[in-house]
Scaffold this active site. Structure first.
Site, short mmCIF file in Angstrom:
data_model
loop_
_atom_site.label_atom_id
_atom_site.label_comp_id
_atom_site.label_asym_id
_atom_site.label_seq_id
_atom_site.Cartn_x
_atom_site.Cartn_y
_atom_site.Cartn_z
N ASN A 10 0.79 -1.24 0.00
CA ASN A 10 0.00 0.00 0.00
C ASN A 10 0.82 1.29 0.00
O ASN A 10 0.25 2.38 -0.07
CB ASN A 10 -1.01 0.02 1.17
N TYR A 22 -0.90 9.82 6.05
CA TYR A 22 0.31 9.58 5.26
C TYR A 22 0.71 10.76 4.37
O TYR A 22 1.74 10.68 3.69
CB TYR A 22 0.13 8.31 4.40
N ASN A 73 10.62 0.16 4.68
CA ASN A 73 9.33 0.42 5.31
C ASN A 73 8.46 -0.81 4.98
O ASN A 73 7.87 -0.87 3.90
CB ASN A 73 8.69 1.69 4.77
N ALA A 76 2.41 -2.71 6.61
CA ALA A 76 1.66 -3.56 7.55
C ALA A 76 2.44 -4.80 7.95
O ALA A 76 2.25 -5.33 9.06
CB ALA A 76 0.32 -3.95 6.94
N GLU A 97 14.81 1.14 9.56
CA GLU A 97 13.35 1.03 9.41
C GLU A 97 12.77 2.44 9.34
O GLU A 97 13.11 3.28 10.18
CB GLU A 97 12.82 0.30 10.65
N HIS A 99 9.06 4.63 8.99
CA HIS A 99 7.59 4.71 8.90
C HIS A 99 7.20 6.16 8.67
O HIS A 99 7.71 7.05 9.35
CB HIS A 99 6.93 4.18 10.18
N ARG A 106 -0.43 5.33 17.34
CA ARG A 106 -1.57 4.72 16.64
C ARG A 106 -2.08 3.47 17.37
O ARG A 106 -1.84 3.31 18.56
CB ARG A 106 -1.17 4.45 15.18
C1 DQA Z 1 3.45 2.50 7.91
C2 DQA Z 1 2.74 2.21 9.23
C3 DQA Z 1 2.11 0.83 9.20
O1 DQA Z 1 1.47 0.58 10.45
C4 DQA Z 1 1.07 0.77 8.10
O2 DQA Z 1 0.52 -0.53 8.04
C5 DQA Z 1 1.59 1.20 6.79
C6 DQA Z 1 2.51 2.33 6.72
C7 DQA Z 1 4.00 3.93 7.84
O3 DQA Z 1 4.83 4.17 6.96
O4 DQA Z 1 3.62 4.80 8.63
O5 DQA Z 1 1.19 0.68 5.75
O6 DQA Z 1 4.53 1.61 7.77
#
Ligand code: DQA
Length: 147
Positions: A10, A22, A73, A76, A97, A99, A106
């Site tokens: 996604n 986002y 990244n 999910a 990592e 995000h 969250r």
């Molecule tokens: C994410 C945070 C994850 O919890 C979520 O499932 C995503 C995007 C972020 O970049 O903030 O798809 O990795």
């Protein structure tokens, strides 16, 4: 120096996807930011996105011996995938990592990061700018390792 930038499910929907969380910049903007940052730092970059866990595992395995660093990244899969964690541990390539959102603020199910357990650093809540910060941090980290 060669970095592999991996994005999970996604992330290709950025811009359309929950912009309040986002942001309004799309995936092409993320790719441009990564390419520009790497070019300015003299880093060769490959950018990879997949909605499939196994494809991400395959990509991490194939990175062995070819990349100095991974910025990931896992989206999910962050919160579910022991397979991605194990593949990062298997290749032992220095990893960061990233995000886009601040996952700490969250839902409860986002409070575990498996992949993060194989990463030297986590950057979250900085929007797509987090990728730039991750690349810069990783460059310094890899240079430090190489002495
Ligand atoms: C994410 C945070 C994850 O919890 C979520 O499932 C995503 C995007 C972020 O970049 O903030 O798809 O990795």
């Amino acid at each position: 120096m060669k970095f592999l930038i991996i994005n999970g499910p996604n992330i290709n929907m950025l811009g359309l996807r929950e912009p309040g969380i986002y942001g309004s910049q799309n995936y092409a903007a993320l790719e441009s930011l990564v390419r520009e940052t790497c070019a300015a730092e003299g880093i060769e970059a490959e950018i990879f996105q997949s909605n499939h866990e196994g494809a991400i595992v395959d990509k991490i395995q194939q990175a062995y011996g070819h990349y100095h660093g991974i910025v990931i990244n896992p989206a999910a899969y962050t919160h579910t995938s022991i397979a991605i964690l194990d593949s990062l541990k298997a290749v032992a390539i220095p990893a960061v990592e990233v995000h886009i959102s601040d996952v700490r603020q969250r839902e409860g199910f986002r409070q575990v990061s498996y992949a993060g357990q194989a990463c030297a650093k986590t950057i979250m809540g900085q929007g797509i700018e987090g990728y730039r910060l991750g690349i810069l941090w990783l460059k310094g980290y890899v240079e430090g390792l190489e002495g």
